[in-house]
Design a protein around this motif. Structure first.
Motif, mmCIF file in Angstrom:
data_model
loop_
_atom_site.group_PDB
_atom_site.id
_atom_site.type_symbol
_atom_site.label_atom_id
_atom_site.label_comp_id
_atom_site.label_asym_id
_atom_site.label_seq_id
_atom_site.Cartn_x
_atom_site.Cartn_y
_atom_site.Cartn_z
ATOM 1 N N ASP A 175 7.205 45.780 34.501
ATOM 2 C CA ASP A 175 8.602 45.823 34.055
ATOM 3 C C ASP A 175 8.802 44.925 32.840
ATOM 4 N N LYS A 177 9.992 43.484 29.362
ATOM 5 C CA LYS A 177 11.339 43.477 28.816
ATOM 6 C C LYS A 177 11.328 43.842 27.340
ATOM 7 N N ALA A 178 12.498 43.779 26.702
ATOM 8 C CA ALA A 178 12.649 44.211 25.314
ATOM 9 C C ALA A 178 11.613 43.551 24.418
ATOM 10 N N GLY A 179 10.957 44.378 23.589
ATOM 11 C CA GLY A 179 9.950 43.860 22.679
ATOM 12 C C GLY A 179 8.622 43.562 23.327
ATOM 13 N N GLY A 180 8.495 43.859 24.626
ATOM 14 C CA GLY A 180 7.234 43.600 25.320
ATOM 15 C C GLY A 180 7.147 42.251 25.999
ATOM 16 N N ASN A 183 7.532 39.562 32.324
ATOM 17 C CA ASN A 183 8.573 39.419 33.336
ATOM 18 C C ASN A 183 7.919 39.138 34.681
ATOM 19 N N THR A 219 9.515 37.946 18.945
ATOM 20 C CA THR A 219 9.592 39.172 18.152
ATOM 21 C C THR A 219 8.451 40.118 18.490
ATOM 22 N N GLY A 221 6.918 39.987 21.484
ATOM 23 C CA GLY A 221 6.798 40.019 22.936
ATOM 24 C C GLY A 221 5.854 38.968 23.475
ATOM 25 N N GLU A 225 10.145 36.448 29.735
ATOM 26 C CA GLU A 225 11.599 36.310 29.723
ATOM 27 C C GLU A 225 12.100 35.312 30.756
#
Length: 316
Positions: A175, A177-180, A183, A219, A221, A225
């Motif tokens: 899963d 997250k945005a930009g790789g 998580n 930027t 990833g 997160e």
């Protein structure tokens, strides 16, 4: 868990096997770690550690083998992994075990895991794995779990103890997250909190996961997160070492009681953060191969929990 049991158009496909094997000096063959007096410290890359006399628990970290990768940045990832394991076999003092911080395979194919197992088993060391995102590509996400996930929790997290040190393998490639960004997720974080509950704050902790738990370069990833949540649970411990891979280069920092270390790949380098339009396999001209790359000597000074790092380019 344990086993003994985006390419560049200018890439040159003519890179010879000899050149690929020479690349082992810059892609790295692993880092030898020693734990003495309750504090982990790196003795350096395998070649430079040969002359060291480690005391206490020692273990190796390798990462990002990418078996199955065959693009011009390294058309023979099998050969470079074989070279790495050959150097490990030649070590005069065997480490206690090895940690592999993910991306064993490139496309999660059974044949790729077969080749990796065949080569890595030649080191005759117990190996503790965590997955990279390249190990979870198969449709049912079962090949990694069937080989390395027995006895683990959730998508493959677990912990174990060795010589008074508590090791925690985390999974941060599910899963994304945005930009790789990596998580961990609520279930794994709850497990981590429970795993640490009641442990003496003097217990040395080693955490290992594929994607860096600290924010290296969001930027691209290159971070997790919810990594700060995990680190909050570790703040009270006197000695914490966090080992990661994913970015294919050595980066290190210290925050309070926590030392962060990312390892080189045994397959191919990636650009330094922000120095290219995007991350990915980096082709280096043959005659300048060693210029932008190098080795790191990492030294622990008695009485100082911080690691002293000396970066030395291989050329120039």
């Amino acid at each position: 868990m344990s086993a003994f049991d985006h390419d560049h158009s200018q890439d040159d496909p003519r890179l010879s096997r000899r050149k690929v094997l020479e690349c082992m000096t810059w892609v790295g063959t692993g880092v030898l770690w020693s734990i003495a007096g309750g504090v982990p410290h790196a003795l350096g890359l395998i070649d430079s550690a040969q002359a060291a006399e480690p005391t206490g628990l020692t273990f190796l970290q390798i990462s990002d083998s990418h078996i199955g990768f065959d693009k011009p940045a390294n058309p023979n990832a099998i050969g470079t992994l074989e070279e790495a394991i050959g150097r490990i076999k030649a070590m005069p003092v065997k480490p206690s075990f090895m940690i592999h911080t993910g991306d064993i395979s490139h496309l999660s194919k059974a044949s790729e895991f077969d080749d990796a197992d065949r080569i890595i088993s030649q080191a005759r060391l117990d190996v503790h794995y965590v997955p990279g995102e390249h190990d979870f590509i198969d449709e049912e996400v079962k090949l990694y779990r069937e080989r390395y996930g027995r006895g683990t929790k959730g998508s493959g997290w677990y912990s174990f103890d060795a010589s008074g040190v508590h090791f925690i393998g985390l999974v941060n490639v599910v899963d994304l997250k945005a930009g790789g960004l990596g998580n961990l997720g609520a279930e794994q974080l709850a497990w981590l909190e429970d795993d640490l509950r009641g442990r003496s704050k003097s217990t040395p902790i080693v955490v290992f996961a594929h994607i860096p738990l600290w924010t290296v370069y969001p930027t691209w990833g290159w971070g997790t997160e919810d990594g700060a949540r995990a680190l909050d649970y570790l703040k009270g411990f006197g000695s914490v070492t966090v080992l990661n891979g994913h970015i294919h280069q050595v980066m290190q920092k210290v925050e309070g009681n926590v030392t962060f270390h990312t390892a080189r790949s045994t397959a191919f380098p990636q650009p330094a953060p922000g120095t290219a339009p995007s991350p990915g396999p980096m082709k280096v001209a043959d005659d300048k191969l060693r210029g932008p790359l190098g080795i790191a000597s990492i030294i622990f000074k008695p009485g100082d929990e911080r690691l002293a790092i000396i970066d030395t380019p291989l050329q120039g």
